[in-house]
Write a protein that holds these residues in place. Structure first.
Motif, PDB file in Angstrom:
ATOM      1  N   THR A  13       0.994  -1.213   0.588  1.00 14.19           N
ATOM      2  CA  THR A  13       0.091   0.338   0.167  1.00 14.19           C
ATOM      3  C   THR A  13       1.444   1.296  -0.508  1.00 14.19           C
ATOM      4  OG1 THR A  13      -2.023  -1.214   1.220  1.00 14.19           O
ATOM      5  CG2 THR A  13      -1.037   1.053   1.204  1.00 14.19           C
ATOM      6  N   LYS A  14       1.560   1.321   0.624  1.00 15.26           N
ATOM      7  CA  LYS A  14       3.043   2.259   1.175  1.00 15.26           C
ATOM      8  C   LYS A  14       3.605   2.934   0.163  1.00 15.26           C
ATOM      9  CE  LYS A  14       5.927   4.843   4.270  1.00 15.26           C
ATOM     10  NZ  LYS A  14       6.561   4.678   5.106  1.00 15.26           N
ATOM     11  N   GLU A  15       3.923   1.740  -0.729  1.00 16.06           N
ATOM     12  CA  GLU A  15       4.819   2.045  -2.088  1.00 16.06           C
ATOM     13  C   GLU A  15       3.682   2.494  -3.339  1.00 16.06           C
ATOM     14  OE1 GLU A  15       6.453  -1.119  -5.991  1.00 16.06           O
ATOM     15  OE2 GLU A  15       6.101  -2.305  -4.001  1.00 16.06           O
ATOM     16  N   GLY A  17       1.802   4.329  -2.686  1.00 17.02           N
ATOM     17  CA  GLY A  17       1.448   5.435  -2.578  1.00 17.02           C
ATOM     18  C   GLY A  17       1.957   6.498  -2.623  1.00 17.02           C
ATOM     19  N   ILE A  18       3.044   6.174  -2.571  1.00 17.58           N
ATOM     20  CA  ILE A  18       4.309   6.874  -3.569  1.00 17.58           C
ATOM     21  C   ILE A  18       4.652   6.824  -4.813  1.00 17.58           C
ATOM     22  CG2 ILE A  18       6.731   6.962  -2.958  1.00 17.58           C
ATOM     23  CD1 ILE A  18       7.015   6.003  -0.473  1.00 17.58           C
ATOM     24  N   SER A 104      -3.271   6.400   1.642  1.00 15.28           N
ATOM     25  CA  SER A 104      -2.458   4.871   2.439  1.00 15.28           C
ATOM     26  C   SER A 104      -0.659   5.757   2.727  1.00 15.28           C
ATOM     27  CB  SER A 104      -2.200   4.994   1.567  1.00 15.28           C
ATOM     28  OG  SER A 104      -1.307   5.156   0.385  1.00 15.28           O
ATOM     29  N   LEU A 105      -1.090   6.826   2.809  1.00 14.78           N
ATOM     30  CA  LEU A 105       0.370   7.244   3.072  1.00 14.78           C
ATOM     31  C   LEU A 105       0.330   7.809   4.437  1.00 14.78           C
ATOM     32  CD1 LEU A 105       2.270   9.229   0.309  1.00 14.78           C
ATOM     33  CD2 LEU A 105       2.883   7.020   0.911  1.00 14.78           C
ATOM     34  N   GLU A 108       0.090   5.007   7.099  1.00  7.83           N
ATOM     35  CA  GLU A 108       1.265   4.069   7.411  1.00  7.83           C
ATOM     36  C   GLU A 108       2.264   4.404   7.662  1.00  7.83           C
ATOM     37  OE1 GLU A 108       2.113   0.668   5.806  1.00  7.83           O
ATOM     38  OE2 GLU A 108      -0.316   0.708   5.359  1.00  7.83           O
TER      39      GLU A 108
END
Length: 108
Positions: A13-15, A17-18, A104-105, A108
């Motif tokens: 999820t974080k990846e 979002g980035i 998402s960011l 996290e």
């Protein structure tokens, strides 16, 4: 397959979002998540198809009326497996790609 695709989307999820903040498209995110599953599916098919062909030929030799197995049967089975996998994975990938990257960011 659905459970694995969901787990992969949640874990990344974080990846995702980035990547979306940096300008990734939804198609790019879907391709990113689908690549791993398709690679595993192709590797497993390349191992299973020759083995299945060999075992089926051995089994069919025991019958009086013998038939041969065509390679197109295995090709169609592999194509069907890839289509089912893509349909399953693309649903979860699309949901992950359409998610708000800020949300998402932040979590996290």
């Amino acid at each position: 397959m659905l459970g694995l695709a969901t787990l992969a989307a949640v874990n990344r999820t974080k990846e995702i979002g980035i990547r979306k903040v940096l300008g990734a498209t939804a198609a790019g995110v879907i391709l990113l998540l689908s690549q791993d599953f398709i690679k595993l599916l192709l590797i497993s098919f390349s191992i299973a198809a020759p083995l299945a062909w060999f075992l089926m030929n051995k089994w069919l030799q025991g019958y009086e009326t013998r038939i041969t197995i065509s390679w197109t049967i295995f090709l169609l089975a592999g194509a069907g497996a890839v289509m089912i996998a893509l349909a399953t994975i693309s649903f979860q990938s699309f949901r992950a790609a359409m998610m708000n990257p800020v949300k998402s960011l932040r979590t996290e």
